[in-house]
Enzyme design. Structure first.
Site, PDB file in Angstrom:
ATOM      1  N   CYS A  66       0.806  -1.228   0.000  1.00  0.00           N
ATOM      2  CA  CYS A  66       0.000   0.000   0.000  1.00  0.00           C
ATOM      3  C   CYS A  66       0.839   1.278   0.000  1.00  0.00           C
ATOM      4  O   CYS A  66       0.305   2.362  -0.205  1.00  0.00           O
ATOM      5  CB  CYS A  66      -0.975   0.002   1.172  1.00  0.00           C
ATOM      6  SG  CYS A  66      -0.206   0.244   2.789  1.00  0.00           S
ATOM      7  N   HIS A 103      -2.530  11.030  15.902  1.00  0.00           N
ATOM      8  CA  HIS A 103      -2.971  10.279  14.724  1.00  0.00           C
ATOM      9  C   HIS A 103      -1.798   9.456  14.194  1.00  0.00           C
ATOM     10  O   HIS A 103      -0.715   9.979  13.963  1.00  0.00           O
ATOM     11  CB  HIS A 103      -3.453  11.253  13.645  1.00  0.00           C
ATOM     12  CG  HIS A 103      -3.749  10.605  12.339  1.00  0.00           C
ATOM     13  ND1 HIS A 103      -4.918   9.923  12.102  1.00  0.00           N
ATOM     14  CD2 HIS A 103      -3.030  10.542  11.195  1.00  0.00           C
ATOM     15  CE1 HIS A 103      -4.900   9.461  10.854  1.00  0.00           C
ATOM     16  NE2 HIS A 103      -3.764   9.832  10.285  1.00  0.00           N
ATOM     17  N   HIS A 106      -4.633   4.483   9.751  1.00  0.00           N
ATOM     18  CA  HIS A 106      -5.944   3.825   9.728  1.00  0.00           C
ATOM     19  C   HIS A 106      -5.759   2.317   9.742  1.00  0.00           C
ATOM     20  O   HIS A 106      -4.707   1.809   9.348  1.00  0.00           O
ATOM     21  CB  HIS A 106      -6.739   4.239   8.482  1.00  0.00           C
ATOM     22  CG  HIS A 106      -7.177   5.657   8.511  1.00  0.00           C
ATOM     23  ND1 HIS A 106      -6.368   6.691   8.081  1.00  0.00           N
ATOM     24  CD2 HIS A 106      -8.331   6.231   8.942  1.00  0.00           C
ATOM     25  CE1 HIS A 106      -7.016   7.840   8.249  1.00  0.00           C
ATOM     26  NE2 HIS A 106      -8.206   7.588   8.756  1.00  0.00           N
ATOM     27  N   ASP A 110      -8.421  -5.726   5.571  1.00  0.00           N
ATOM     28  CA  ASP A 110      -7.993  -6.363   4.316  1.00  0.00           C
ATOM     29  C   ASP A 110      -6.563  -6.894   4.376  1.00  0.00           C
ATOM     30  O   ASP A 110      -5.883  -6.975   3.373  1.00  0.00           O
ATOM     31  CB  ASP A 110      -8.144  -5.397   3.143  1.00  0.00           C
ATOM     32  CG  ASP A 110      -7.306  -4.129   3.282  1.00  0.00           C
ATOM     33  OD1 ASP A 110      -6.526  -4.017   4.257  1.00  0.00           O
ATOM     34  OD2 ASP A 110      -7.422  -3.245   2.429  1.00  0.00           O
ATOM     35  N   ARG A 119      -5.030  -4.738   8.602  1.00  0.00           N
ATOM     36  CA  ARG A 119      -3.876  -4.001   8.073  1.00  0.00           C
ATOM     37  C   ARG A 119      -3.853  -2.636   8.741  1.00  0.00           C
ATOM     38  O   ARG A 119      -4.626  -1.754   8.410  1.00  0.00           O
ATOM     39  CB  ARG A 119      -3.970  -3.846   6.555  1.00  0.00           C
ATOM     40  CG  ARG A 119      -2.873  -2.946   5.969  1.00  0.00           C
ATOM     41  CD  ARG A 119      -2.914  -2.898   4.453  1.00  0.00           C
ATOM     42  NE  ARG A 119      -4.188  -2.492   3.911  1.00  0.00           N
ATOM     43  CZ  ARG A 119      -4.500  -1.241   3.520  1.00  0.00           C
ATOM     44  NH1 ARG A 119      -3.615  -0.273   3.623  1.00  0.00           N
ATOM     45  NH2 ARG A 119      -5.694  -0.976   3.019  1.00  0.00           N
ATOM     46  N   CYS A 121      -2.357   0.507   8.698  1.00  0.00           N
ATOM     47  CA  CYS A 121      -1.622   1.288   7.705  1.00  0.00           C
ATOM     48  C   CYS A 121      -1.143   2.574   8.388  1.00  0.00           C
ATOM     49  O   CYS A 121      -1.934   3.491   8.608  1.00  0.00           O
ATOM     50  CB  CYS A 121      -2.568   1.569   6.535  1.00  0.00           C
ATOM     51  SG  CYS A 121      -1.820   2.423   5.166  1.00  0.00           S
TER      52      CYS A 121
END
Length: 134
Positions: A66, A103, A106, A110, A119, A121
């Site tokens: 990704c 933060h 996310h 998947d 996952r 990410c």
């Protein structure tokens, strides 16, 4: 939520780079394939770049393709805070550091072929890495 590490925006600005502040405190996203930790393969520990709380072990990192460092689980469920995110016209789950509310990225369901199917990410700018001593 009350965080164990709480600072003003001015204090965070004094401790973080401009890019880190944008990601960690304003929920920005670094460009894919640019993160310093994307290709990190050594054994070690990933911590929050803002407060240094332990977040992920290297053994849970995987190449998801990704463009951001991906993990299939956090170091423990209490290490991260998951928040519904409906921005950008889509439903996602934001991942924040449970210690300081920064933060991180996310999480998506998947992570095919991983033990959890998740996952995480993450933005490289949101993480610090400490290699394991050999």
């Amino acid at each position: 939520m009350d965080y164990t590490v709480s600072k003003s925006n001015d204090e965070w600005r004094g401790e973080l780079t401009q890019e880190q502040f944008a990601v960690l405190r304003e929920a920005a996203t670094e460009r894919p394939w640019t993160g310093e930790l994307l290709d990190e393969e050594r054994s070690g520990l990933y911590t929050c770049a803002a407060c240094h709380a332990e977040l992920f072990k290297s053994g849970t990192k995987f190449d998801s393709g990704c463009g951001w460092p991906s993990f299939y689980e956090s170091i423990n469920p209490e290490a991260v805070q998951l928040i519904e995110d409906n921005t950008l016209g889509m439903m996602r789950t934001e991942v924040r550091c449970a210690a300081c509310g920064s933060h991180l990225g996310h999480v998506f369901p998947d992570g095919l072929g991983t033990p959890t199917g998740d996952r995480y990410c993450m933005n490289s700018l949101a993480l610090d890495f400490s290699a394991e001593d050999k």
